[in-house]
Motif scaffolding. Structure first.
Motif, PDB file in Angstrom:
ATOM      1  N   UNK A   1       0.805  -1.222   0.000  1.00  0.00           N
ATOM      2  CA  UNK A   1       0.000   0.000   0.000  1.00  0.00           C
ATOM      3  C   UNK A   1       0.840   1.276   0.000  1.00  0.00           C
ATOM      4  N   UNK A   2       2.164   1.146   0.044  1.00  0.00           N
ATOM      5  CA  UNK A   2       3.035   2.318  -0.050  1.00  0.00           C
ATOM      6  C   UNK A   2       3.521   2.553  -1.473  1.00  0.00           C
ATOM      7  N   UNK A   3       3.250   1.643  -2.368  1.00  0.00           N
ATOM      8  CA  UNK A   3       3.726   1.780  -3.744  1.00  0.00           C
ATOM      9  C   UNK A   3       3.110   3.000  -4.410  1.00  0.00           C
ATOM     10  N   UNK A   4       3.936   3.753  -5.120  1.00  0.00           N
ATOM     11  CA  UNK A   4       3.444   4.938  -5.826  1.00  0.00           C
ATOM     12  C   UNK A   4       2.442   4.492  -6.885  1.00  0.00           C
ATOM     13  N   UNK A   5       1.303   5.164  -6.994  1.00  0.00           N
ATOM     14  CA  UNK A   5       0.234   4.701  -7.892  1.00  0.00           C
ATOM     15  C   UNK A   5       0.486   5.045  -9.366  1.00  0.00           C
ATOM     16  N   UNK A   6       1.448   4.378  -9.971  1.00  0.00           N
ATOM     17  CA  UNK A   6       1.812   4.672 -11.359  1.00  0.00           C
ATOM     18  C   UNK A   6       0.682   4.324 -12.329  1.00  0.00           C
ATOM     19  N   UNK A   7      -0.332   3.606 -11.861  1.00  0.00           N
ATOM     20  CA  UNK A   7      -1.467   3.228 -12.709  1.00  0.00           C
ATOM     21  C   UNK A   7      -2.445   4.384 -12.957  1.00  0.00           C
ATOM     22  N   UNK A   8      -2.330   5.468 -12.204  1.00  0.00           N
ATOM     23  CA  UNK A   8      -3.219   6.609 -12.407  1.00  0.00           C
ATOM     24  C   UNK A   8      -2.939   7.242 -13.769  1.00  0.00           C
ATOM     25  N   UNK A   9      -3.868   8.013 -14.325  1.00  0.00           N
ATOM     26  CA  UNK A   9      -3.704   8.527 -15.694  1.00  0.00           C
ATOM     27  C   UNK A   9      -2.737   9.715 -15.816  1.00  0.00           C
TER      28      UNK A   9
END
Length: 181
Positions: free
Chosen positions: A126-134
C-alpha cells in the motif's frame, strides 16, 4: 404501440438513464482540463499548491470510477522557478532531513527526492506509488522518471496524494486519490 417495439425502447431508455446517472451523478469517466482552475471548478481538489505565475503548459485530469477517484494536474516551470517551488514545498510541508522518515507527524522525508520508480518497489504493497493513475494525460514523459517531493501513500487508509517533479524538464505533477474500502 406494439409490444415488440415498446419493450426494446424501454430497455434502451433504461440503459441511457443508467449511463447518464453513472457519468454525471457518480462521476464515472475521465475528464481532461486545460488548467487547475477548470479542474477545481468541476471537481474540487484536495491537495492544492500555489501555481507560480510563470507556469506553462497546464493540464489536468479527473477520473472517477464510482468507488474512487483521482485528480491530477501538472505545469512546467523554468529552472529557477522550479528550484524555488521545490524549496517552498519543502518548507511548507516541513519535510525535514530525517532519512528514516521519523519527522513527527509526517514521514515525508522518507520519500523526498526518491525516484517514483523506486517507490514502486517498496515491500509494503500500500506504499507503492500509484503509477497506474492517468499521469499520461498530463505529462508527455514517464512518471517513473520523476522525483518525489511530497508523498502520502494510501497505506491502510482510503486516500493518498503527492507532488512530484522532473528536474530535467521543470514539470510538476500534483495528484490526489481516494477509494472506498
Amino acid at each position: 404501440m406494439n409490444k415488440k417495439i415498446l419493450i426494446p425502447a424501454i430497455a434502451v431508455a433504461a440503459v441511457i438513464l443508467i449511463v447518464l446517472f453513472g457519468r454525471f451523478v457518480l462521476k464515472i469517466g475521465t475528464w481532461k482540463y486545460d488548467s487547475f482552475y477548470e479542474l477545481n471548478s468541476a471537481h474540487p481538489v484536495k491537495i492544492r499548491v500555489d501555481i507560480p505565475a510563470g507556469a506553462a503548459a497546464e493540464r489536468a485530469v479527473y477520473k472517477g470510477t464510482g468507488i474512487g477517484y483521482s485528480s491530477i494536474y501538472a505545469f512546467t516551470l523554468n529552472q529557477s522557478e522550479y528550484q524555488k517551488f521545490i524549496n517552498d514545498i519543502y518548507k511548507e510541508y516541513d519535510i525535514g532531513d530525517d532519512p528514516n522518515g521519523s519527522n513527527p507527524g509526517h514521514g515525508y522525508a522518507k520519500w523526498y527526492l526518491m525516484k517514483v520508480r523506486d517507490a514502486a518497489n517498496i515491500d509494503y504493497e500500500h506504499d507503492r506509488f500509484p503509477v497506474h493513475l492517468p499521469f499520461d494525460k498530463v505529462i508527455d514523459d514517464d512518471i517513473n522518471d520523476y522525483d518525489i517531493i511530497v508523498y502520502s501513500p494510501v497505506g491502510t487508509g482510503t486516500s493518498g496524494c503527492g507532488i512530484v517533479g522532473n528536474p530535467n524538464t521543470g514539470r510538476i505533477v500534483v495528484y490526489g486519490e481516494g477509494h472506498i474500502r
